[in-house]
Design a protein around this motif. Sequence first.
Motif, PDB file in Angstrom:
ATOM      1  N   ARG A 113       2.019  39.861   3.018  1.00  0.00           N
ATOM      2  CA  ARG A 113       1.784  40.058   4.448  1.00  0.00           C
ATOM      3  C   ARG A 113       1.321  38.772   5.127  1.00  0.00           C
ATOM      4  O   ARG A 113       1.578  38.551   6.302  1.00  0.00           O
ATOM      5  CB  ARG A 113       0.800  41.194   4.681  1.00  0.00           C
ATOM      6  CG  ARG A 113       1.571  42.510   4.858  1.00  0.00           C
ATOM      7  CD  ARG A 113       0.677  43.685   4.985  1.00  0.00           C
ATOM      8  NE  ARG A 113      -0.029  43.887   3.734  1.00  0.00           N
ATOM      9  CZ  ARG A 113      -1.284  44.291   3.647  1.00  0.00           C
ATOM     10  NH1 ARG A 113      -1.988  44.491   4.726  1.00  0.00           N
ATOM     11  NH2 ARG A 113      -1.835  44.477   2.474  1.00  0.00           N
ATOM     12  N   LEU A 114       0.658  37.917   4.387  1.00  0.00           N
ATOM     13  CA  LEU A 114       0.244  36.646   4.976  1.00  0.00           C
ATOM     14  C   LEU A 114       1.443  35.754   5.301  1.00  0.00           C
ATOM     15  O   LEU A 114       1.326  34.824   6.097  1.00  0.00           O
ATOM     16  CB  LEU A 114      -0.718  35.904   4.035  1.00  0.00           C
ATOM     17  CG  LEU A 114      -2.183  36.332   4.145  1.00  0.00           C
ATOM     18  CD1 LEU A 114      -2.997  35.714   3.019  1.00  0.00           C
ATOM     19  CD2 LEU A 114      -2.774  35.933   5.487  1.00  0.00           C
ATOM     20  N   GLU A 115       2.570  36.038   4.676  1.00  0.00           N
ATOM     21  CA  GLU A 115       3.766  35.247   4.994  1.00  0.00           C
ATOM     22  C   GLU A 115       4.155  35.397   6.468  1.00  0.00           C
ATOM     23  O   GLU A 115       4.850  34.547   7.021  1.00  0.00           O
ATOM     24  CB  GLU A 115       4.929  35.624   4.069  1.00  0.00           C
ATOM     25  CG  GLU A 115       4.727  35.085   2.655  1.00  0.00           C
ATOM     26  CD  GLU A 115       5.957  35.269   1.774  1.00  0.00           C
ATOM     27  OE1 GLU A 115       7.043  35.526   2.303  1.00  0.00           O
ATOM     28  OE2 GLU A 115       5.819  35.153   0.549  1.00  0.00           O
ATOM     29  N   ALA A 116       3.660  36.464   7.133  1.00  0.00           N
ATOM     30  CA  ALA A 116       3.908  36.620   8.576  1.00  0.00           C
ATOM     31  C   ALA A 116       3.186  35.542   9.375  1.00  0.00           C
ATOM     32  O   ALA A 116       3.486  35.330  10.546  1.00  0.00           O
ATOM     33  CB  ALA A 116       3.441  37.995   9.044  1.00  0.00           C
ATOM     34  N   ALA A 117       2.241  34.870   8.739  1.00  0.00           N
ATOM     35  CA  ALA A 117       1.477  33.828   9.440  1.00  0.00           C
ATOM     36  C   ALA A 117       1.879  32.435   8.980  1.00  0.00           C
ATOM     37  O   ALA A 117       1.245  31.454   9.360  1.00  0.00           O
ATOM     38  CB  ALA A 117      -0.018  34.037   9.192  1.00  0.00           C
TER      39      ALA A 117
END
Lengths: 322, 321
Positions: A113-117
């Motif tokens: 989910r951090l890949e969205a940032a």
Amino acid sequence: MAKTPASERARRLLAVIARLESGSEIPLVDLAAELDASPTELASDLETLSLCGVAPFTPDEMIDVFVVDGMVEVYSPLPALDRPVRLSMTEARALAAALQGAGFSADDSLVQRLEAATAREFDAAQAERIVRAASGQHAKGVYGSLAAAAGAHRVVTIDYESAGGAGTSREIEPHVLFAERGAWYVAAHCRLAGAERTFRVDRIRSAQENGESFTVDAADAAPRTATPSGDLPTARVRFDAAGDFSARDWPGARLVSEHPAESGDGDIAGPKAVLGPLEIEIPYAGTDWIARRVVARGGAVEVLSPPDVRAAVVAVAESYSG
Amino acid sequence: MTDAVERIVNLALHLAHAAKPVGHESIRRDVFGYPKDQDEAAYLRMFERDKDELRAAGFVIEANEAGLYSLDSAATFVSDVGLSATEIAAVRAAGTAALSDPSFPFAPELRLALAKLASRFEPLEVPAASRQADESPSDQAENAAALELATRASKRVEFVYTNSIGRTAAHTVEPYGLFLRDGRWYMVGRDIAHDEPRVYTVARMADLMVSGARPKSPDFSRPAGFDVSAFIRLPFQYGDQEFSAALRFDQSAAWRAKGLASGLGVLRSEGDETVWSVPARDDAALLRWVVENGPGISVDAPTELADRLVSTMRKAATLHG
């Protein structure tokens, strides 16, 4: 002190600019510490930032930021850049490495989910094939629960499987999480023991806040090590000729017997391995921990004292041999 | 003269604020900081450098066929990350700990990453610390950071290496990857002289130099499918003779099997228990691992090793009885 390059100073400002919302007040020292800058240097850069804006550079198109009495104050909305910029490839790799070190690998939903940032071309799985700063994994959710509870000073109930084999449920007041040579620990006040205890995070099966809070003083949240030597009890241990003593395996160990290859008493520095009958004083935080490590070396290592550690060694050994 | 910081930030603001693509002439006119008396070529060089700075900071700047520039907003700005409070606390703890660790090689970039994410996270200070390396941690971090850059850029490295028996030699290596294990950083790469992949302990390197020849051109290609984890071993996986071991995690320890296996070998469930089939090369080290990570772990195979675990434990019990 060398002057920080302009590119680095610009990157620091661009990293925090989205936080400069109208009406916000941030302590200068906190922001400086976060960016590893001196307050003086950051104040100067924020002054530069106050000169930035977009054409036609009227007051409402400038960045309205000032440092007043040690506080970074913002008086009007930003003309642009009011959303945080995604992490660059190098920033994303650094964050992924830090998370790996805490047991979160690329297939963990948190990392995904951090890949969205992050920069769109960042691929955590690919990054992990090049750099692995991995520690062991923990039971799902345990690390985050301990971190949240330590940050908010909330009591946690943990199910803990100790090295001695006893599974216990305990209420703990977690003070600080720390990592040492690949293992994570939580230093906490254990209500079951009525004392400060250190727990290996990978032996905690579950961690759940119980709704209570606790108070801490500065010493409680100070950084720890798994093997502090100052106020810990010590065991006197004899390594025989095949004992394979290595100072790296026994942090804080102190040579107390004479050995032909050594000269006198003293701290054993470095990873040097020595052979021969040796008597060593070893600090230990838990009886089960030292007993298991001694037993793991078979009959090549003998605890000379104290008696309770000798007894613990027998108990661990008999749990295998019946 | 205008501070370069002011000019770079102004360029970022201008691109983010622009409603439509902009040309470099209008940028020169509207972005405060570009000297008006500068010749065209010098201005363009300065503009290119500034764009590179913004790209390094995460800005995605696009140029259309007409040579007009715009910011790809969706690719530049963070959307909602959607982490829970405990996940945010986990990120903060991991970040705080890594930044406290002198052996962490990527601290400057991590600091910027956390600063960017802070606007999306609720404020929470998590006490955390780390000391993953026990031998000259700052030196390891410095060398590991340089090796990581060389790895990404596919540039050869040269260093003087002292191996575990004290022999010192110069090496030229094509670095493929890095890993941290048990307090040490290691580099995997093809040693030019030996023409094979080797593993080097970063703490044993001295005089590390990254090739400066043709800095923007790679010196080599990393093998397709390379995965540094293939070179990471557990303490009992070093030795000459490989054998297959099977370790059993009983009901009380089965939940720890995945974490302890570290992605190596094969785990299979048998009722409430888990069996881990894993290659090993050092029987004494394997027994030590079993006991140190117990209780609840035993040896299924080889059977003679299972027997030796019992006899060794008897010896230890007798010695202390």
